[in-house]
Design an enzyme around this catalytic site. Structure first.
Site, mmCIF file in Angstrom:
data_model
loop_
_atom_site.group_PDB
_atom_site.id
_atom_site.type_symbol
_atom_site.label_atom_id
_atom_site.label_comp_id
_atom_site.label_asym_id
_atom_site.label_seq_id
_atom_site.Cartn_x
_atom_site.Cartn_y
_atom_site.Cartn_z
ATOM 1 N N ASP A 200 0.868 -1.166 0.000
ATOM 2 C CA ASP A 200 0.000 0.000 0.000
ATOM 3 C C ASP A 200 0.915 1.229 0.000
ATOM 4 O OD1 ASP A 200 -2.296 1.736 0.500
ATOM 5 O OD2 ASP A 200 -1.562 1.821 2.563
ATOM 6 N N ASP B 83 -1.856 -0.802 5.955
ATOM 7 C CA ASP B 83 -2.069 -0.244 7.291
ATOM 8 C C ASP B 83 -3.511 0.132 7.595
ATOM 9 O OD1 ASP B 83 -1.840 2.028 5.420
ATOM 10 O OD2 ASP B 83 -1.987 3.247 7.230
#
Length: 656
Positions: A344, A545
């Site tokens: 990400d 996250d």
């Protein structure tokens, strides 16, 4: 059992088990019950061992061991009998029979050890399952329970968000969480939708823009029309995706269960044959029973469990000391299979906090003066961009002047009187009020900043454009070295999956050394992309996250969450956690896993060799029970000590 048992009993994702399914309270009840009984069984086993070593009365340590049987064995026994009623034979029942058989011939210590291993494994599985289920359900709390619905006559009513229907019109006040997926009809505001898209900064919303349930409205008021029912909102689909992906992961255990079934059946059949056939041919009962029980003990998979667990648990402990929480032995073992890593962007490859990257000014003002005035105007604001501007001024030692007559306009920016000047700081649409020729230089600066993947903030002084502040989410210091190390380790360059805009994604990817970039992805899109990569034969490890990363973390072969900034759902869904957000530990833990696998393979060969020799001896000769037990326990000591070598710090090789 050997590695197949650790795979099925220590899985970090929700799996199908013998215990009842149901709401969170019931799952927690089962988890706490199994932990309680496993703790009691372990304590009783420890007390029995001490009493036996100190030459205490046999009745005392026998009583303690048998109490351990009862405390830790009732759940595996129940699961085994349930499987038996369904005409299957699993390792739970095999272990109970082996434990009882060991006690029947005086080897109660061996039986109690088997009980403790299985009770502890079951408790760990129950806790992991309950916690993950709770975190998935907690995601729904992001969406508010109530929303303000506008009636045709202009009146308002507060209703449950579950009662909102498509085409209902809702009012969203400043600071409220949005109650439904909707399209803005009127108003302007900045909406923090990081939970859905992962974008680091609030997004301006005006008429015609879509807003998502569970995201946080800024300082403006919005009127929006619902265009998805509650059960089909993006946040609800995230929950469904996580649950479905976790269930899919659990299906990978089916092959293991087949192996487990065959091994259990083979041992039971062989034990019964060793007992029944000689008796039918006229052999005496006691020596026949002794040989059959000796066979079951030396053939029991206890030795192989301990052959695999020490290296894997040692690797877990070493990783933990170096900032990586690996949730189970099966995760540590599977890390070795990683062939491609996906990242990400926001909060993972970057810090997730915007910082000043550059200043573009006109000829009439210098960069520090522009920054000082902008910081004065932004100081009363709590917007992330305002915080970045004020922080940049203070880091450069500039005094932040006081502001008066402060005004904030959602979707545009702020203005205030600073040092007697009207200073406005905001989005590039501030330039719309200026004649095109007068703003050509500033517009070029805005275009250059955005092309570099930065957020452009325009500053005007007394109505005249004076400069552009370029803000960016900074890359983590270890990112480029980590990407290079992972490329060398796996043979494939990592990929970037992000909900951020393509310009910012491309700029960040270039800094990190990533060439394969996929931007503008919603949570479901990330899942689809991970599945596409998996269909190409890759074993995907995803690092993320946020809540928006959770479905992809569950879908990937392995998910790794950032510990400091990770959302609760990401932390619970992931198989491992980077406690210090240090990306360089990702290639280090993969390398450690591969070393642990090599030790596991060596240990399995040693343990299997002992079992084959002892079983063969018992079948074709006369294996004395004490010698069989000594060989069985000796093999576990040898492989256990071999596995403990991975506790040494030298086994950790980290990217620097």
């Amino acid at each position: 059992m050997w590695l197949v048992v650790t795979s099925s009993t220590l899985s970090p994702a929700p799996v199908t088990t013998g215990r009842p399914a149901g709401p969170g309270l019931l799952a927690r009840f089962w988890a706490l019950t199994e932990v309680r009984w496993a703790t009691i069984a372990t304590g009783l086993f420890a007390l029995g061992s001490v009493a036996q070593l100190l030459d205490g009365p046999p009745a005392l340590w026998w009583a303690l061991y048998l109490a351990c049987y009862a405390a830790g064995g009732w759940e595996p026994a129940r699961a085994g009998l349930r499987a038996l009623r369904e005409r299957t034979l699993d390792v739970d029942l095999l272990m109970i029979v082996a434990a009882i058989g060991a006690a029947s011939i005086g080897q109660v210590f061996d039986g109690a050890l088997l009980i403790v291993i299985f009770a502890t494994s079951g408790a760990l599985e129950a806790v992991a399952t309950a916690r993950t289920a709770d975190s998935v359900r907690a995601l729904l709390d992001l969406a508010p329970e109530r929303a303000t619905r506008l009636l045709p006559d202009g009146e308002e009513e507060v209703v449950d968000t579950t009662d909102l229907a498509v085409d209902d019109v809702i009012r969203i006040r400043p600071g409220e969480r949005i109650g439904a997926d909707a399209v803005v009809l009127d108003g302007a505001s900045d909406v923090d939708q990081a939970t859905i898209t992962g974008e680091p900064l609030p997004v301006a919303k005006t008429a015609g823009d879509e807003v998502f349930a569970g995201t946080l409205n800024g300082t403006g008021a919005l009127v929006a029309q619902v265009h998805r029912p509650a059960g089909e909102s993006v946040i609800a689909r995230i929950v469904t995706l996580v649950e479905e992906a976790s269930a899919t992961k659990a299906k990978t255990q089916l092959f293991i269960e087949k192996v487990e079934q065959r091994y259990s059946v083979a041992v039971v059949v062989a034990t019964l044959a060793l007992f029944g056939v000689p008796l039918a041919l006229g052999a005496e009962l006691q020596p026949t029973l002794l040989r059959a029980m000796t066979f079951m003990i030396v053939a029991s998979p206890c030795a192989v469990v301990l052959a695999t667990m020490p290296p894997l648990l040692s690797a877990i402990a070493l990783a933990g000391r170096n900032g990586v929480l690996v949730k189970s032995a099966v995760v540590m073992e599977r890390l070795a299979d990683t062939s491609l890593v996906a990242f990400d962007k926001t909060g993972t490859l970057t810090t997730g906090t915007p910082r000043l990257a550059d200043i573009h000014t006109t000829a009439g003002i210098d960069a520090f003066e522009l920054l000082r005035l902008a910081a004065g105007a932004e100081n009363p604001s709590e917007h992330p961009l305002a915080v970045a501007v004020v922080t940049a001024a203070r880091e450069r030692g500039l005094p932040v002047p006081p502001a008066s007559d402060f005004d904030s306009t959602p979707g545009r920016g702020v203005s205030a009187l600073v040092d007697g000047k009207r200073v406005a700081v905001g989005r590039p649409n501030l330039l719309d009020e200026q004649p095109e020729p007068d703003t050509a230089e500033i517009r070029r600066a805005v275009t250059d900043a955005q092309a570099a993947g930065h957020t452009a903030v325009v500053v005007t002084v007394d109505g005249q454009p004076q400069g552009v502040l370029a803000l960016a989410d900074h890359i983590r210091p270890q990112a480029a070295a980590t990407v290079e190390s992972l490329t060398a380790l796996t043979g494939a360059t990592p990929v970037l999956l992000t909900g951020d805009n393509p310009g910012a994604a491309r700029h960040l990817a270039a800094e990190a050394g990533i060439t394969d970039t996929h931007a503008g992805l919603l949570p479901a899109d990330k899942v689809d992309r991970v599945r596409d990569i998996q269909t190409q034969g890759q074993r995907v490890l995803l690092v993320g996250d946020g809540v928006n990363d959770a479905p992809a973390l569950a879908t990937a072969d392995l998910g790794v969450a950032m510990g400091r900034q990770g959302s609760d759902l990401a932390l619970q869904t992931a198989d491992a956690v980077l406690v210090r957000d240090d990306l360089s530990t990702v290639p280090a833990v993969i390398d450690l896993s591969r070393r642990a696998r090599r030790v596991v393979k060596a240990n399995l060969l040693i343990a299997a060799a002992f079992i084959v020799v002892l079983v063969t001896w018992d079948l074709i000769g006369h294996l004395p029970l004490p010698l069989g037990v000594a060989g069985h326990e000796g093999s576990t000591v040898i492989v256990g000590l071999n596995g403990l070598r991975l506790l040494r710090q030298s086994a950790w090789r980290q990217t620097t």
